[in-house]
Design an enzyme around this catalytic site. Structure first.
Site: not given
Length: 406
Positions: A114, A119, A256, A312, A386
């Site tokens: 994550h 998370d 490439h 998106y 956190e």
């Protein structure tokens, strides 16, 4: 003093503080067991079990992974008012990154981590569901919790969920989400009206020429030379096609071709990315990109195949919902903790929800205070603070309530 008499911001802050230790444990459990896009089966089971424990109504299984649930508020709504629904979304997938942190809850899945904070987002939304479920009697409407798979892998999970009937089933009047950002200090959030994140398109080119001996290039049609000029020519899209006031990026990120020092190859393959901040410029860039590639290739006696894979769309925040979210954030966090967001050239499939429903995308601070940002998103050492879990629960709960109350 009864719970119902406590002012709403005070109630939310107290509840978030009480929930915080348990939500930290939930986040660490999810972090230990990351799952890639469309493979989030364990994560889906954890989410579903948690929401069922709160007594929420589990919705249809729109995709193989992910989960939606509805919380029905019990506050009285006048007969003249239509019962409103507000949607809150979290993304749940991880990245194919090998974690290099040393915490006790590091990823146990080799090559999966994550590294983008999903998370955190998932744990925050679970905590928000718990907080709001504990105050049903104050909620004058319904709150839809969307735990979406596969944000990290185009075409993403948002569009197929919408195509499967998510919003037509629930008809939300507003939609909100948040995302970790390590360049913003923990405890703060940032909001921005209008275009916040870019449309992201993938570019694939094959330049075909005539191979030959490198000592006699006049007998060949050199695709390497043509490719070099194509890369240079493409930069004019930003400098001469886009307005100086527009943000845009065109990057060729891989080339490439060839395998020996004395051989001109027959073809060269290239790939890259195009980022634009409005759909009109995006369309113009697509047309001018293809024309530039083919014209330059032709000038060197080669041909070019062009494939632009639409990613998106531009993430554009609704003005009224952004103002509403800003007001809610100020009330719950204090004005000094609410910043003006800066536009970003990264992309997010939350943009699909915003094409269907007014809403806004909130930037959640997870970094240290001051000028020193934490490890960037997608880094193998990304480690958000956190304490932002509590900030996130506060903000998402306050925004949902503000949106329902108007």
């Amino acid at each position: 003093m009864s719970e119902s008499s406590i002012r709403l911001p005070e109630y939310i802050r107290h509840a978030a503080r009480e929930l915080y230790p348990g939500i930290v444990s939930v986040r660490r459990d999810i972090h230990r067991h990351p799952e890639l896009s469309f493979q989030e089966f364990r994560t889906t089971g954890l989410i579903r079990s948690y929401l069922e424990g709160l007594g929420l109504e589990i919705g249809p299984q729109y995709l193989e992974t992910g989960c939606v649930a509805l919380l029905r508020g019990t506050a009285r709504v006048s007969s003249s008012e239509k019962r409103a629904a507000v949607a809150l979304r979290a993304d749940i997938d991880a990245l194919p990154v090998q974690e290099e942190n040393s915490s006790e809850f590091c990823s146990t899945s080799a090559g999966c981590m994550h590294a983008c904070g999903h998370d955190m987002h998932t744990a925050i939304l679970l905590g928000t569901a718990s907080l709001l479920a504990g105050m049903r009697e104050r909620i004058p409407g319904d709150i839809l919790f969307i735990f979406q798979p596969a944000e990290e892998k185009a075409p993403g999970g948002a569009r197929p969920m919408l195509e499967a009937g998510l919003f037509s089933d629930y008809c939300p009047s507003a939609v909100f989400a948040l995302h970790c950002f390590p360049h913003i200090a923990t405890g703060n959030v940032a909001l921005r009206e209008g275009s916040l994140m870019a449309a992201a398109d993938e570019l694939y080119l094959t330049v075909r020429g005539q191979g030959g001996h490198a000592s006699a290039p006049h007998h060949a049609a050199d695709p390497i030379l043509a490719s070099a000029h194509i890369v240079t020519a493409l930069q004019h899209l930003v400098s001469r096609v886009a307005s100086p006031y527009e943000q845009a990026v065109v990057s060729v990120s891989s080339i490439h071709g060839g395998h020996a020092t004395n051989v001109i190859p027959g073809s060269v393959e290239m790939s890259g990315t195009m980022r634009t901040m409005n759909e009109s410029l995006r369309s113009t860039f697509h047309e001018r990109f293809e024309r530039a590639v083919r014209d330059v290739a032709s000038a060197f006696g080669t041909t070019a195949e062009v494939n632009i894979v639409h990613g998106y769309p531009v993430l554009s925040n609704d003005a009224r919902m952004t103002a509403l979210a800003r007001q809610a954030a100020v009330e719950i966090l204090g004005e000094r903790h609410v910043e003006e967001g800066d536009p970003l050239m990264t992309a997010e499939d939350f943009s699909y929800y915003l094409q269907e429903c007014p809403g806004t995308f909130i930037q959640l601070g997870t970094g240290p205070a001051g000028d020193n940002s934490g490890e960037p998103l997608h880094s193998s050492r990304f480690e958000p603070d956190e304490r932002a879990l509590e900030t996130g629960m506060n903000v998402m709960s306050a925004v949902a309530m503000k949106a329902l109350r108007g």
